[in-house]
Scaffold this motif. Structure first.
Motif: not given
Length: 566
Positions: A503-507, A510-517
């Motif tokens: 898994v090479d997810t750019d977290w 991802v977090c910025e896309a969902y509005g999370a810090a």
């Protein structure tokens, strides 16, 4: 009150509320519109929504776990219902009262090439306590009597005896509906009397006598919700030198050995044989420790009592001699009282409990020593974060390695600790944690692996249900870490290509896309700095990403399993 004209939908919302159901997760759809309207307009009902039915059902599961009350999840017709199945299975095997409500076409249109139509009645029959089918357009007095009786039965079934999920399928002729004025109190609520199982006086004396007569009584506790009555019972039992309590963190009790796997490793084969129990008493859900299961199957005690409410014969260790059908808290309380009736304490001359606690302390010390002197790893991060998070948190753990890390290392007794160990899947860890956080006023922290987080990534769309109270730790180690640790898979030729599933997810993205810090750490120094900011984030959901190396993690965990007494 103005609401849907469809009697069955109105009755469903009103009867659930009349039985104390306060929360419902609503999923968008056309066929379930009358149900959405009925619940949304039912006084005192807290309604939330999620687009993904799988996530919605797990959120409802988490809400039920954290609140201790039944929660409903409503979906439209077709495969929407099937997407709820993983959460329903988890609820079934963890005894969680979850009410699944599905809108459906009328029976005459099933298998008639109508859109969004499958065979919904009894679609979840193998993983619910009972399935029900009602009609929304109940016009006659007999039809309305049948709807009310059925719905009362459904709600009482989910909450009584061994709690668990039920499925209510609602046949709706046309989802297009007009509003109607209805009077409050129009529906019949059949009340449920509270009951509690209790031992007879003879049975109480018999169990107490048999426990007092053994030199080595082992009480092994798996996953359970917190219970003050159980903690008081364990405290009473603690004075008996012949009683040892092994309670995994998921048991949510304040007594006993928590680091079971580490302690068993430290004891070695010889030590485990020496501590073989004469009597094993088990309660709660599935045990995480694979070594505990192996040990007890190979060193079977002469007697094994399993204490639980339910119908199934649970013989995990292949040595069951007696099933006691009542709550563990009541059984242990009554037995502990009877044990002290004839004498102050039992097990004279036995230091069985003390030997277990001494081994546990030594295992904690050896584990900490190995982790502190090893390379940067998941275990280093778990140790640091566990020391930094405040008291009173609700801790949620994903399956795979995170639940095992916690048992090996953490001595912190959270407000409560949970993991989806009913089915032990990774599919809804984030959704369950968000659901739990949405009903708990304090902080909820989720420890999850990157593969689990990736699997349930859509859950982040619902973090606003919990807001800043929900904090998430993602161990970004490349995925599939458990397969590098388990002996059967770590040396298999196919593991690298087919099991590790990198898994090479750019977290951060991802977090910025969902509005999370988002906060990221790459070593112990940056973790302490980033963890402090992560904990102080008060405006929104915050995610702490811990970057580690999977091979290093596996090497350290393998080393830990070889720890021995000094």
């Amino acid at each position: 009150m103005m609401t849907t004209e469809k009697y069955g939908c109105r009755a469903l919302a009103a009867i659930l509320r009349g039985h104390g159901v306060e929360r419902v997760m609503l999923c968008p759809g056309t066929r379930d519109l009358p149900l959405v309207m009925a619940f949304a307009r039912e006084k005192g009902m807290i309604c939330n929504t999620a687009v993904d039915e799988r996530s919605a059902a797990f959120i409802a599961l988490g809400q039920s776990i954290a609140s201790g009350k039944a929660v409903a999840a409503v979906c439209t017709s077709g495969t929407a219902l099937l997407n709820m199945a993983p959460a329903v299975a988890e609820a079934y095997y963890r005894c969680i009262p979850l009410i699944v409500v599905s809108a459906d076409r009328p029976a005459r249109w099933i298998d008639q090439a109508d859109s969004q139509t499958i065979r919904q009645p009894c679609a979840l029959a193998n993983i619910v306590k009972r399935s029900y089918d009602i009609v929304a357009e109940a016009v006659t007095a007999d039809a309305r009597w049948c709807v009310e009786r059925t719905l009362n039965d459904a709600v009482m079934t989910t909450m009584t005896g061994r709690p668990g999920p039920v499925h209510i399928n609602v046949e709706i002729d046309e989802p297009i509906n007009s509003e109607t004025e209805i009077e409050e109190g129009e529906y019949r609520i059949i009340k449920r009397g509270e009951t509690r199982m209790s031992l007879t006086e003879d049975a109480r004396r018999d169990f107490a006598s048999r426990m007092l007569g053994k030199k080595r009584v082992l009480l092994l506790l798996g996953g359970m919700p917190p219970d003050d009555r159980l903690n008081r019972a364990l405290k009473r039992l603690g004075g008996n030198g012949n009683v040892a309590v092994l309670a995994e963190p998921l048991a949510n009790v304040g007594a006993g050995v928590r680091n079971i796997e580490a302690t068993l490793c430290l004891l070695g084969e010889g030590g485990r044989r020496e501590l073989k129990p004469d009597l094993l008493i088990t309660a709660g859900g599935a045990i995480v420790s694979g070594l505990a299961k192996k040990w007890l199957r190979e060193c079977a005690p002469a007697e094994h009592w399993h204490v639980a409410e339910g119908d199934a014969v649970v013989d995990t260790y292949m040595c069951l001699t007696e099933r006691i059908d009542m709550s563990p808290a009541d059984f242990l309380r009554e037995t502990a009282e009877a044990m002290r009736h004839g004498r102050e304490y039992g097990g004279e001359g036995s230091d069985y409990g003390e030997r277990w606690m001494k081994a546990s302390e030594e295992a904690y010390a050896r584990t900490a020593e190995i982790v502190d002197n090893s390379e940067w790893s998941d275990l280093t991060a778990v140790k640091i974060i566990s020391e930094m998070i405040p008291d009173g948190v609700n801790l949620q753990l994903s399956n795979g390695m995170t639940v095992r890390y916690h048992e090996w290392l953490s001595r912190r007794k959270a407000h409560r600790t949970d993991c989806n160990r009913g089915v032990s899947g990774i599919d809804g860890s984030t959704s369950t944690a968000i659901g739990a956080a949405s009903v708990y006023n304090g902080m909820t922290v989720l420890f999850t692996g990157d593969m689990s987080a990736q699997y349930d990534i859509g859950a982040l769309a619902s973090w606003r249900l919990a807001g800043e109270r929900f904090k998430m730790v993602v161990f970004a180690n490349g995925g599939g870490n458990i397969f590098k640790y388990i002996k059967n898979t770590r040396d298999t030729a196919e593991s690298e290509r087919y099991l590790y599933n990198r898994v090479d997810t750019d977290w951060r993205m991802v977090c910025e896309a969902y509005g999370a810090a988002v906060y990221e750490a790459y070593d112990a120094e940056s973790l302490r700095r980033q963890c402090a900011m992560w904990l102080e984030e008060n405006d929104r959901c915050s995610v702490l990403v811990v970057n580690t190396n999977a091979d290093v993690n596996a090497k350290i965990m393998t080393e830990l399993t070889k720890i021995k007494k000094i």
